[in-house]
Design an enzyme around this catalytic site. Sequence first.
Site, PDB file in Angstrom:
ATOM      1  N   ASN A  67      23.715   6.480  -0.414  1.00  0.00           N
ATOM      2  CA  ASN A  67      22.595   7.370  -0.109  1.00  0.00           C
ATOM      3  C   ASN A  67      22.873   7.926   1.284  1.00  0.00           C
ATOM      4  O   ASN A  67      22.712   7.237   2.284  1.00  0.00           O
ATOM      5  CB  ASN A  67      21.289   6.561  -0.132  1.00  0.00           C
ATOM      6  CG  ASN A  67      20.072   7.428   0.123  1.00  0.00           C
ATOM      7  OD1 ASN A  67      20.194   8.619   0.403  1.00  0.00           O
ATOM      8  ND2 ASN A  67      18.905   6.829   0.031  1.00  0.00           N
ATOM      9  N   ARG A 123      22.985   9.118  -4.554  1.00  0.00           N
ATOM     10  CA  ARG A 123      21.645   9.673  -4.659  1.00  0.00           C
ATOM     11  C   ARG A 123      21.721  11.128  -4.171  1.00  0.00           C
ATOM     12  O   ARG A 123      22.183  11.381  -3.061  1.00  0.00           O
ATOM     13  CB  ARG A 123      20.689   8.886  -3.771  1.00  0.00           C
ATOM     14  CG  ARG A 123      19.319   9.488  -3.797  1.00  0.00           C
ATOM     15  CD  ARG A 123      18.394   8.854  -2.803  1.00  0.00           C
ATOM     16  NE  ARG A 123      17.103   9.503  -2.912  1.00  0.00           N
ATOM     17  CZ  ARG A 123      16.269   9.662  -1.900  1.00  0.00           C
ATOM     18  NH1 ARG A 123      16.573   9.225  -0.713  1.00  0.00           N
ATOM     19  NH2 ARG A 123      15.127  10.268  -2.085  1.00  0.00           N
ATOM     20  N   HIS A 151      11.380  11.390  -6.351  1.00  0.00           N
ATOM     21  CA  HIS A 151      11.274   9.952  -6.672  1.00  0.00           C
ATOM     22  C   HIS A 151      11.553   9.707  -8.157  1.00  0.00           C
ATOM     23  O   HIS A 151      11.126   8.683  -8.705  1.00  0.00           O
ATOM     24  CB  HIS A 151       9.862   9.390  -6.377  1.00  0.00           C
ATOM     25  CG  HIS A 151       9.513   9.277  -4.926  1.00  0.00           C
ATOM     26  ND1 HIS A 151       8.231   9.479  -4.467  1.00  0.00           N
ATOM     27  CD2 HIS A 151      10.259   8.968  -3.851  1.00  0.00           C
ATOM     28  CE1 HIS A 151       8.204   9.302  -3.160  1.00  0.00           C
ATOM     29  NE2 HIS A 151       9.434   8.982  -2.750  1.00  0.00           N
ATOM     30  N   HIS A 200       4.393   5.621  -7.113  1.00  0.00           N
ATOM     31  CA  HIS A 200       5.386   5.166  -6.122  1.00  0.00           C
ATOM     32  C   HIS A 200       4.750   5.396  -4.760  1.00  0.00           C
ATOM     33  O   HIS A 200       4.635   6.531  -4.295  1.00  0.00           O
ATOM     34  CB  HIS A 200       6.689   5.963  -6.276  1.00  0.00           C
ATOM     35  CG  HIS A 200       7.712   5.588  -5.250  1.00  0.00           C
ATOM     36  ND1 HIS A 200       8.876   4.921  -5.568  1.00  0.00           N
ATOM     37  CD2 HIS A 200       7.727   5.743  -3.907  1.00  0.00           C
ATOM     38  CE1 HIS A 200       9.563   4.696  -4.464  1.00  0.00           C
ATOM     39  NE2 HIS A 200       8.880   5.193  -3.433  1.00  0.00           N
ATOM     40  N   ARG A 222       3.407  12.521   6.128  1.00  0.00           N
ATOM     41  CA  ARG A 222       3.213  13.820   5.473  1.00  0.00           C
ATOM     42  C   ARG A 222       1.768  13.977   5.015  1.00  0.00           C
ATOM     43  O   ARG A 222       1.169  13.025   4.509  1.00  0.00           O
ATOM     44  CB  ARG A 222       4.133  13.948   4.249  1.00  0.00           C
ATOM     45  CG  ARG A 222       5.558  14.291   4.611  1.00  0.00           C
ATOM     46  CD  ARG A 222       6.480  14.205   3.407  1.00  0.00           C
ATOM     47  NE  ARG A 222       7.241  12.976   3.414  1.00  0.00           N
ATOM     48  CZ  ARG A 222       8.019  12.552   2.421  1.00  0.00           C
ATOM     49  NH1 ARG A 222       8.128  13.264   1.324  1.00  0.00           N
ATOM     50  NH2 ARG A 222       8.685  11.433   2.518  1.00  0.00           N
ATOM     51  N   ASP A 226       2.710   3.149   9.427  1.00  0.00           N
ATOM     52  CA  ASP A 226       3.031   1.906   8.723  1.00  0.00           C
ATOM     53  C   ASP A 226       1.743   1.246   8.218  1.00  0.00           C
ATOM     54  O   ASP A 226       0.846   0.923   8.997  1.00  0.00           O
ATOM     55  CB  ASP A 226       3.775   0.968   9.681  1.00  0.00           C
ATOM     56  CG  ASP A 226       4.349  -0.225   8.946  1.00  0.00           C
ATOM     57  OD1 ASP A 226       5.583  -0.313   8.839  1.00  0.00           O
ATOM     58  OD2 ASP A 226       3.562  -1.078   8.483  1.00  0.00           O
ATOM     59  N   MET A 227       1.689   1.049   6.907  1.00  0.00           N
ATOM     60  CA  MET A 227       0.449   0.544   6.306  1.00  0.00           C
ATOM     61  C   MET A 227       0.085  -0.857   6.805  1.00  0.00           C
ATOM     62  O   MET A 227      -1.101  -1.167   6.957  1.00  0.00           O
ATOM     63  CB  MET A 227       0.576   0.577   4.781  1.00  0.00           C
ATOM     64  CG  MET A 227      -0.705   0.286   4.064  1.00  0.00           C
ATOM     65  SD  MET A 227      -2.056   1.410   4.534  1.00  0.00           S
ATOM     66  CE  MET A 227      -1.906   2.693   3.298  1.00  0.00           C
ATOM     67  N   GLY A 239       6.924   0.258  -1.329  1.00  0.00           N
ATOM     68  CA  GLY A 239       6.582  -0.750  -0.315  1.00  0.00           C
ATOM     69  C   GLY A 239       5.106  -1.092  -0.283  1.00  0.00           C
ATOM     70  O   GLY A 239       4.719  -2.271  -0.191  1.00  0.00           O
ATOM     71  N   GLU A 289       3.861  -2.318  -4.051  1.00  0.00           N
ATOM     72  CA  GLU A 289       4.317  -3.660  -4.439  1.00  0.00           C
ATOM     73  C   GLU A 289       3.689  -4.765  -3.596  1.00  0.00           C
ATOM     74  O   GLU A 289       3.579  -5.906  -4.035  1.00  0.00           O
ATOM     75  CB  GLU A 289       5.848  -3.757  -4.271  1.00  0.00           C
ATOM     76  CG  GLU A 289       6.603  -2.914  -5.272  1.00  0.00           C
ATOM     77  CD  GLU A 289       8.068  -2.730  -4.900  1.00  0.00           C
ATOM     78  OE1 GLU A 289       8.641  -3.643  -4.268  1.00  0.00           O
ATOM     79  OE2 GLU A 289       8.638  -1.680  -5.231  1.00  0.00           O
ATOM     80  N   ASN A 290       3.298  -4.415  -2.350  1.00  0.00           N
ATOM     81  CA  ASN A 290       2.924  -5.474  -1.399  1.00  0.00           C
ATOM     82  C   ASN A 290       1.481  -5.485  -0.920  1.00  0.00           C
ATOM     83  O   ASN A 290       1.059  -6.463  -0.313  1.00  0.00           O
ATOM     84  CB  ASN A 290       3.824  -5.377  -0.161  1.00  0.00           C
ATOM     85  CG  ASN A 290       5.279  -5.625  -0.498  1.00  0.00           C
ATOM     86  OD1 ASN A 290       5.619  -6.693  -0.989  1.00  0.00           O
ATOM     87  ND2 ASN A 290       6.127  -4.642  -0.266  1.00  0.00           N
ATOM     88  N   GLU A 292      15.896   1.547  -7.011  1.00  0.00           N
ATOM     89  CA  GLU A 292      16.629   2.803  -7.223  1.00  0.00           C
ATOM     90  C   GLU A 292      18.132   2.570  -7.215  1.00  0.00           C
ATOM     91  O   GLU A 292      18.876   3.223  -7.952  1.00  0.00           O
ATOM     92  CB  GLU A 292      16.226   3.823  -6.153  1.00  0.00           C
ATOM     93  CG  GLU A 292      14.803   4.322  -6.365  1.00  0.00           C
ATOM     94  CD  GLU A 292      14.208   4.994  -5.144  1.00  0.00           C
ATOM     95  OE1 GLU A 292      14.216   6.212  -5.099  1.00  0.00           O
ATOM     96  OE2 GLU A 292      13.732   4.269  -4.229  1.00  0.00           O
TER      97      GLU A 292
HETATM   98  P1  AMP Z   1       8.887   1.994   1.460  1.00  0.00           P
HETATM   99  O1  AMP Z   1       9.027   3.400   1.975  1.00  0.00           O
HETATM  100  O2  AMP Z   1       8.818   1.942  -0.033  1.00  0.00           O
HETATM  101  O3  AMP Z   1       9.880   1.045   2.048  1.00  0.00           O
HETATM  102  O4  AMP Z   1       7.458   1.469   1.963  1.00  0.00           O
HETATM  103  C1  AMP Z   1       7.137   1.386   3.318  1.00  0.00           C
HETATM  104  C2  AMP Z   1       5.647   1.147   3.440  1.00  0.00           C
HETATM  105  O5  AMP Z   1       5.311  -0.073   2.771  1.00  0.00           O
HETATM  106  C3  AMP Z   1       5.175   1.015   4.884  1.00  0.00           C
HETATM  107  O6  AMP Z   1       3.985   1.728   5.078  1.00  0.00           O
HETATM  108  C4  AMP Z   1       4.908  -0.481   4.991  1.00  0.00           C
HETATM  109  O7  AMP Z   1       3.911  -0.783   5.930  1.00  0.00           O
HETATM  110  C5  AMP Z   1       4.398  -0.769   3.594  1.00  0.00           C
HETATM  111  N1  AMP Z   1       4.402  -2.209   3.332  1.00  0.00           N
HETATM  112  C6  AMP Z   1       5.447  -3.033   3.193  1.00  0.00           C
HETATM  113  N2  AMP Z   1       5.021  -4.320   3.050  1.00  0.00           N
HETATM  114  C7  AMP Z   1       3.662  -4.278   3.109  1.00  0.00           C
HETATM  115  C8  AMP Z   1       2.636  -5.264   3.025  1.00  0.00           C
HETATM  116  N3  AMP Z   1       2.911  -6.548   2.871  1.00  0.00           N
HETATM  117  N4  AMP Z   1       1.344  -4.834   3.129  1.00  0.00           N
HETATM  118  C9  AMP Z   1       1.049  -3.534   3.297  1.00  0.00           C
HETATM  119  N5  AMP Z   1       1.980  -2.564   3.384  1.00  0.00           N
HETATM  120  C10 AMP Z   1       3.261  -2.926   3.287  1.00  0.00           C
END
Ligand code: AMP
Length: 394
Positions: A16, A90, A179, A207, A240, A282-283, A330, A333-334, A381
């Site tokens: 990638n 990719r 995606h 996603h 975004r 960042d979530m 991210g 899933e989390n 992916e």
């Molecule tokens: P990705 O682009 O798919 O790697 O996802 C990144 C996003 O997933 C970021 O906003 C992370 O804060 C969020 N993320 C990863 N782990 C967690 C978690 N345990 N709780 C909440 N958000 C998460």
Amino acid sequence: MQTPSSTGADCVIVINCGSSSLKLAVLPAEGETVLLKGLAERLGGPDATLTVEKDGETTVTSIPSASHHEALQATVRSMDGLTPRGIGHRVVHGGEEFTASALIDDGVMEAVERCASLAPLHNPANLTGIRTARSLFPGLPQVAVFDTAFHQTLPPKAFHYAIPHSYYEDLKVRRYGFHGTSHHYVSLEAARMLGKRAEETSLITLHIGNGCSGCAIRDGRSVDTTMGLTPSEGLVMGTRSGDVDPALHQFLQDQTGMRLGEITAMLNSRSGLLGLSGLSNDMRTLSDAARNGHQRAALAIEVFCYRLAKSTAGLMAALERIDAVVFTGGIGENSAEIRAATAAHLAIFGIHLDDAKNSAHANLISSTNSRIPCLVVPTNEELMIARETLRLTS
Ligand code: AMP
């Protein structure tokens, strides 16, 4: 250099390539466990680094001013004992030229180049990766796997913008969606979990990571998605904005004197969760801050979940029946909290989560009385690209 070793475990290299980065994963030809991971960052700059993970060990090397070619060469040196059977790349934009992955030849490279006007930041970088890999592994088959290809089954009613038709005819302005590799992969996994054949499974896949998109999948085929001509359309994302009023650009230009490029950059890089919260994209950071009373972090999360639910409801219009709503990425899933807040807006459709299963990130997180099952399916992916590479090269 042809192959790092003439005998050894058969594998597939997945690349990638970004404008100043190169991500590489080596997967076995049979099996799913990644054998080696490489990440070269800040390429071309004085502080370029290469991180390689292999056999549970991580090594970080400084590679000042290294090019993509040098970074790939350095990574490949760590591939002792592995024999690549093919390389999968990719590629972000395949326009209308690619409805599926393609074995790379000069014609494919020219077509990827033709699509570069649709993804000026990504396709040229992807081509750099392909050229670099071709020069390091001449004769090894290479495959392009497109983010857009899975969505080429969108019907005209879903892919046309309501603007003069000539822009589609002359410039191919339409909705493409992105995606696709992730939506496709999780749809296959979800079908497997539901005990159904993929071509008989209808889903909404969400996603949600730093970039976010939803997809309506009818009988295994993408029939609508939230991203459009570019990955800016649709859901609220890390940085975004997602959908805004098309008159916003004019308004901001008139009021502030901002140039078009500045407005686009603001909508791509300083908006979304970051723009709303003023704190982070960042979530995890936002969830913690909201729990500690940060009001704009809470607002960002509310807008994020509401818009996600609203788009999920919209995507249902593309389906005749639905077997499951699938969370991935991210956040998907989390974050049990984001899934719960999103599902709460969808109660009118009979969607209900089971708190315990949701908190445990189980595969099936909906309650027994939910009219629509809800699943968590980790995306992969790289594995999908490796599978596509093997499919086209064997
Ligand atoms: P990705 O682009 O798919 O790697 O996802 C990144 C996003 O997933 C970021 O906003 C992370 O804060 C969020 N993320 C990863 N782990 C967690 C978690 N345990 N709780 C909440 N958000 C998460």
